[in-house]
Design a protein around this motif. Sequence first.
Motif, PDB file in Angstrom:
ATOM      1  N   PRO A  72      35.201  81.407  -9.399  1.00 37.36           N
ATOM      2  CA  PRO A  72      34.895  81.448 -10.635  1.00 37.36           C
ATOM      3  C   PRO A  72      36.163  80.883 -11.611  1.00 37.36           C
ATOM      4  CG  PRO A  72      33.965  83.368 -10.029  1.00 37.36           C
ATOM      5  CD  PRO A  72      34.854  82.843  -8.879  1.00 37.36           C
ATOM      6  N   ALA A  73      37.314  81.185 -11.205  1.00 40.17           N
ATOM      7  CA  ALA A  73      38.498  80.684 -11.884  1.00 40.17           C
ATOM      8  C   ALA A  73      38.489  79.072 -11.846  1.00 40.17           C
ATOM      9  CB  ALA A  73      39.952  81.560 -11.457  1.00 40.17           C
ATOM     10  N   GLY A  74      38.526  78.534 -10.562  1.00 40.65           N
ATOM     11  CA  GLY A  74      38.514  77.359 -10.546  1.00 40.65           C
ATOM     12  C   GLY A  74      37.381  76.340 -11.209  1.00 40.65           C
ATOM     13  N   LEU A  75      36.345  77.026 -11.218  1.00 41.12           N
ATOM     14  CA  LEU A  75      35.449  76.368 -12.239  1.00 41.12           C
ATOM     15  C   LEU A  75      35.515  76.378 -13.738  1.00 41.12           C
ATOM     16  CD1 LEU A  75      31.836  77.431 -10.404  1.00 41.12           C
ATOM     17  CD2 LEU A  75      32.726  75.022 -10.652  1.00 41.12           C
ATOM     18  N   ALA A  76      36.106  77.701 -14.051  1.00 41.53           N
ATOM     19  CA  ALA A  76      36.481  77.850 -15.318  1.00 41.53           C
ATOM     20  C   ALA A  76      37.537  77.016 -15.832  1.00 41.53           C
ATOM     21  CB  ALA A  76      36.675  79.432 -15.732  1.00 41.53           C
ATOM     22  N   ALA A  77      38.566  76.670 -14.851  1.00 37.68           N
ATOM     23  CA  ALA A  77      39.625  75.782 -15.143  1.00 37.68           C
ATOM     24  C   ALA A  77      39.138  74.407 -15.618  1.00 37.68           C
ATOM     25  CB  ALA A  77      40.621  75.658 -13.738  1.00 37.68           C
ATOM     26  N   GLN A  78      38.429  73.907 -14.671  1.00 34.25           N
ATOM     27  CA  GLN A  78      37.742  72.718 -14.963  1.00 34.25           C
ATOM     28  C   GLN A  78      37.011  72.463 -16.345  1.00 34.25           C
ATOM     29  OE1 GLN A  78      37.024  72.045  -9.896  1.00 34.25           O
ATOM     30  NE2 GLN A  78      35.509  71.187 -11.490  1.00 34.25           N
ATOM     31  N   GLU A 128      44.493  73.129  -9.911  1.00 35.10           N
ATOM     32  CA  GLU A 128      43.715  72.086 -11.025  1.00 35.10           C
ATOM     33  C   GLU A 128      44.871  71.535 -11.587  1.00 35.10           C
ATOM     34  OE1 GLU A 128      41.055  69.932 -12.881  1.00 35.10           O
ATOM     35  OE2 GLU A 128      40.763  70.860 -10.987  1.00 35.10           O
ATOM     36  N   PHE A 129      45.625  72.316 -12.237  1.00 32.08           N
ATOM     37  CA  PHE A 129      46.611  71.895 -13.514  1.00 32.08           C
ATOM     38  C   PHE A 129      47.667  70.638 -12.678  1.00 32.08           C
ATOM     39  CE2 PHE A 129      50.829  73.380 -15.578  1.00 32.08           C
ATOM     40  CZ  PHE A 129      50.397  72.582 -16.665  1.00 32.08           C
ATOM     41  N   VAL A 130      48.136  70.943 -11.691  1.00 34.59           N
ATOM     42  CA  VAL A 130      49.250  70.096 -11.008  1.00 34.59           C
ATOM     43  C   VAL A 130      48.605  68.770 -10.545  1.00 34.59           C
ATOM     44  CG1 VAL A 130      50.658  72.012 -10.410  1.00 34.59           C
ATOM     45  CG2 VAL A 130      49.050  71.166  -8.706  1.00 34.59           C
ATOM     46  N   THR A 131      47.293  68.746 -10.001  1.00 35.01           N
ATOM     47  CA  THR A 131      46.763  67.793  -9.495  1.00 35.01           C
ATOM     48  C   THR A 131      46.350  66.794 -10.632  1.00 35.01           C
ATOM     49  OG1 THR A 131      44.575  68.607  -9.652  1.00 35.01           O
ATOM     50  CG2 THR A 131      45.861  68.669  -7.457  1.00 35.01           C
ATOM     51  N   GLN A 132      46.154  67.058 -11.781  1.00 31.94           N
ATOM     52  CA  GLN A 132      46.100  66.480 -12.954  1.00 31.94           C
ATOM     53  C   GLN A 132      47.093  65.403 -13.186  1.00 31.94           C
ATOM     54  OE1 GLN A 132      44.876  68.871 -16.422  1.00 31.94           O
ATOM     55  NE2 GLN A 132      43.460  69.862 -15.180  1.00 31.94           N
ATOM     56  N   HIS A 133      48.361  66.015 -12.889  1.00 27.20           N
ATOM     57  CA  HIS A 133      49.564  65.301 -13.016  1.00 27.20           C
ATOM     58  C   HIS A 133      50.075  64.766 -11.914  1.00 27.20           C
ATOM     59  CE1 HIS A 133      49.034  68.464 -16.037  1.00 27.20           C
ATOM     60  NE2 HIS A 133      49.812  67.566 -16.990  1.00 27.20           N
ATOM     61  N   GLU A 199      34.404  66.226 -18.271  1.00 28.75           N
ATOM     62  CA  GLU A 199      33.861  66.012 -19.440  1.00 28.75           C
ATOM     63  C   GLU A 199      32.315  65.840 -19.432  1.00 28.75           C
ATOM     64  OE1 GLU A 199      35.232  62.007 -20.033  1.00 28.75           O
ATOM     65  OE2 GLU A 199      37.249  62.362 -20.199  1.00 28.75           O
ATOM     66  N   ALA A 200      31.755  67.453 -19.437  1.00 28.63           N
ATOM     67  CA  ALA A 200      30.506  67.437 -19.309  1.00 28.63           C
ATOM     68  C   ALA A 200      30.034  67.120 -18.036  1.00 28.63           C
ATOM     69  CB  ALA A 200      29.640  66.857 -20.260  1.00 28.63           C
ATOM     70  N   SER A 201      30.836  67.249 -17.015  1.00 28.18           N
ATOM     71  CA  SER A 201      30.232  66.425 -15.566  1.00 28.18           C
ATOM     72  C   SER A 201      29.327  67.619 -15.030  1.00 28.18           C
ATOM     73  CB  SER A 201      31.516  66.637 -14.576  1.00 28.18           C
ATOM     74  OG  SER A 201      31.069  66.397 -13.412  1.00 28.18           O
ATOM     75  N   PRO A 202      28.183  67.166 -14.491  1.00 27.48           N
ATOM     76  CA  PRO A 202      27.407  68.282 -13.766  1.00 27.48           C
ATOM     77  C   PRO A 202      28.167  69.124 -12.498  1.00 27.48           C
ATOM     78  CG  PRO A 202      26.882  66.009 -13.239  1.00 27.48           C
ATOM     79  CD  PRO A 202      27.685  66.001 -14.149  1.00 27.48           C
ATOM     80  N   GLU A 203      29.349  68.517 -12.025  1.00 33.06           N
ATOM     81  CA  GLU A 203      29.955  69.205 -11.059  1.00 33.06           C
ATOM     82  C   GLU A 203      30.704  70.228 -11.608  1.00 33.06           C
ATOM     83  OE1 GLU A 203      32.143  66.078  -9.192  1.00 33.06           O
ATOM     84  OE2 GLU A 203      30.681  65.184  -7.961  1.00 33.06           O
ATOM     85  N   THR A 204      30.891  70.764 -12.887  1.00 33.02           N
ATOM     86  CA  THR A 204      31.334  71.825 -13.288  1.00 33.02           C
ATOM     87  C   THR A 204      30.700  73.072 -13.270  1.00 33.02           C
ATOM     88  OG1 THR A 204      30.689  71.278 -15.457  1.00 33.02           O
ATOM     89  CG2 THR A 204      33.215  70.717 -14.912  1.00 33.02           C
ATOM     90  N   THR A 205      29.389  72.917 -12.849  1.00 32.90           N
ATOM     91  CA  THR A 205      28.316  74.063 -12.617  1.00 32.90           C
ATOM     92  C   THR A 205      28.643  74.406 -11.140  1.00 32.90           C
ATOM     93  OG1 THR A 205      26.423  72.553 -12.152  1.00 32.90           O
ATOM     94  CG2 THR A 205      26.721  73.165 -14.433  1.00 32.90           C
ATOM     95  N   VAL A 206      28.136  75.663 -11.085  1.00 31.50           N
ATOM     96  CA  VAL A 206      28.073  76.130  -9.579  1.00 31.50           C
ATOM     97  C   VAL A 206      27.166  75.542  -8.633  1.00 31.50           C
ATOM     98  CG1 VAL A 206      27.758  78.219  -8.249  1.00 31.50           C
ATOM     99  CG2 VAL A 206      28.685  78.417 -10.408  1.00 31.50           C
ATOM    100  N   LEU A 207      25.813  74.969  -8.960  1.00 26.97           N
ATOM    101  CA  LEU A 207      25.024  74.047  -8.183  1.00 26.97           C
ATOM    102  C   LEU A 207      25.629  72.858  -8.108  1.00 26.97           C
ATOM    103  CD1 LEU A 207      21.485  75.474  -9.325  1.00 26.97           C
ATOM    104  CD2 LEU A 207      22.874  76.031  -7.311  1.00 26.97           C
ATOM    105  N   GLY A 208      26.101  72.194  -8.936  1.00 29.23           N
ATOM    106  CA  GLY A 208      26.570  70.818  -8.725  1.00 29.23           C
ATOM    107  C   GLY A 208      27.848  70.809  -7.917  1.00 29.23           C
ATOM    108  N   ALA A 209      28.831  71.727  -7.995  1.00 30.96           N
ATOM    109  CA  ALA A 209      30.120  71.903  -7.188  1.00 30.96           C
ATOM    110  C   ALA A 209      29.603  72.246  -5.926  1.00 30.96           C
ATOM    111  CB  ALA A 209      30.912  72.901  -7.671  1.00 30.96           C
ATOM    112  N   LEU A 210      28.558  73.022  -5.473  1.00 27.73           N
ATOM    113  CA  LEU A 210      28.206  73.381  -4.451  1.00 27.73           C
ATOM    114  C   LEU A 210      27.458  72.054  -3.620  1.00 27.73           C
ATOM    115  CD1 LEU A 210      26.867  77.049  -4.463  1.00 27.73           C
ATOM    116  CD2 LEU A 210      28.755  76.235  -3.451  1.00 27.73           C
TER     117      LEU A 210
END
Length: 423
Positions: A72-78, A128-133, A199-210
Amino acid sequence: MVHWVPPDEEDNLNSLAIALPLALAGFIVAAGCWSLFAVAGVHIRDALALTSVQFGLMLALPMASGALLAVPAGLAAQKFGSVRIMILCLGGLAVSMLLLMKADTFAGFLFAGAGLGLAAGYYSAGLEFVTQHASPRHMGRVLGIFGGGITGIGLSYYLVPLILEAFAWRVVPLAYLIVLLLILVLLVLLTDREDPSSEASPETTVLGALHALVRFRLWQIAGWFGVVAGSFFALALWLPDYLASHYDLPVGHGAGMAQWFVLPGAAAQVLGGYLADRHGSPRVVTWALGVCLVALFVLSYPPMTLYVEGKNGRIEIEFMLPLLLAGGFMVLLGVALGCAMAGLQRMMVVQNRRLAGFAAGILLVSACSVAFILPVLFSAVNQWLGVRSAVFMILFLLLACSLILFASACRREERLTLLRGGI
């Protein structure tokens, strides 16, 4: 010779110079909170007269709650921004420190200890924070440096006994609370909270990420990482009490010796990331697991007494791994596990960079699940067999199976790559 650096990469390096130290400092403190019971838990066990199984459960509970919070923290971060989630996790750890200061029953310590699993949520958001940079060229090294934040476990092994010796138990969570608040202030002042990575990516949802993880077949990597990192975390929690009991040392000395395992393992994540960038993750992981098996094989031998019927009577010969030699193999084991963790972590994130936060959560779910089960298993086997070194036998079997499966999967992937190239 002057090397030209592309503008985009130069911007990444400049932002990384601020982002990485901040994220690393937070993870060091979070890891110290996560492993707080490894040393202080011995004093709690004595004060509350806990059984071995109760003590193992108390050690393992932060890992179990970490497994529940990592994804949940990883998804929330995205979705909402990694910095916001990092701040929330550190704030939750601060609340846990307040609860520990007030706890005086086994149930109270369990309730407060469950909050320590927020360290896993910080890891997911921080990765997630460090991979952005970070640029792809330096991804292994950046991930290794950030993963090196588990030095916080070793620092707690050094600081907690000092605090306990000079003050009462209640001062330990107070000291962590002060440092947590300091890191929180730095994060608020030096970072921009407006940094959602999706940016409103479907992969930020649980089903999309799975769906994405299934598509990229990363569950195997998560399983191997779970065994490797879970073994590291479980040993980090178990070693202070094991060393103190096995070699008849004070708990503080046992915790100091456990640093021989934790600190080299944390530093080796940087080495493992560097080697994985240069030689590829599969090769680094394979060699590292092989070294782990050698170290575990030696550490598995329990103290033994050999009776020889001599001419003038029975001769008694005692075998026991000397403390200094055991420390050397612990260093070797820590370094090998650190390199393996870095290689697997890089493999996971490089293959799925768009889901770095969620991928980190999946890795931690696997690692925390193993790290939750192992201390309880260690306690049960220790109580059943009465052989303390059985913990190393268990880890030897786990890592041997992992090495065989990993090597087979890598061979299979190489053959598929060659066949595709030949078509």
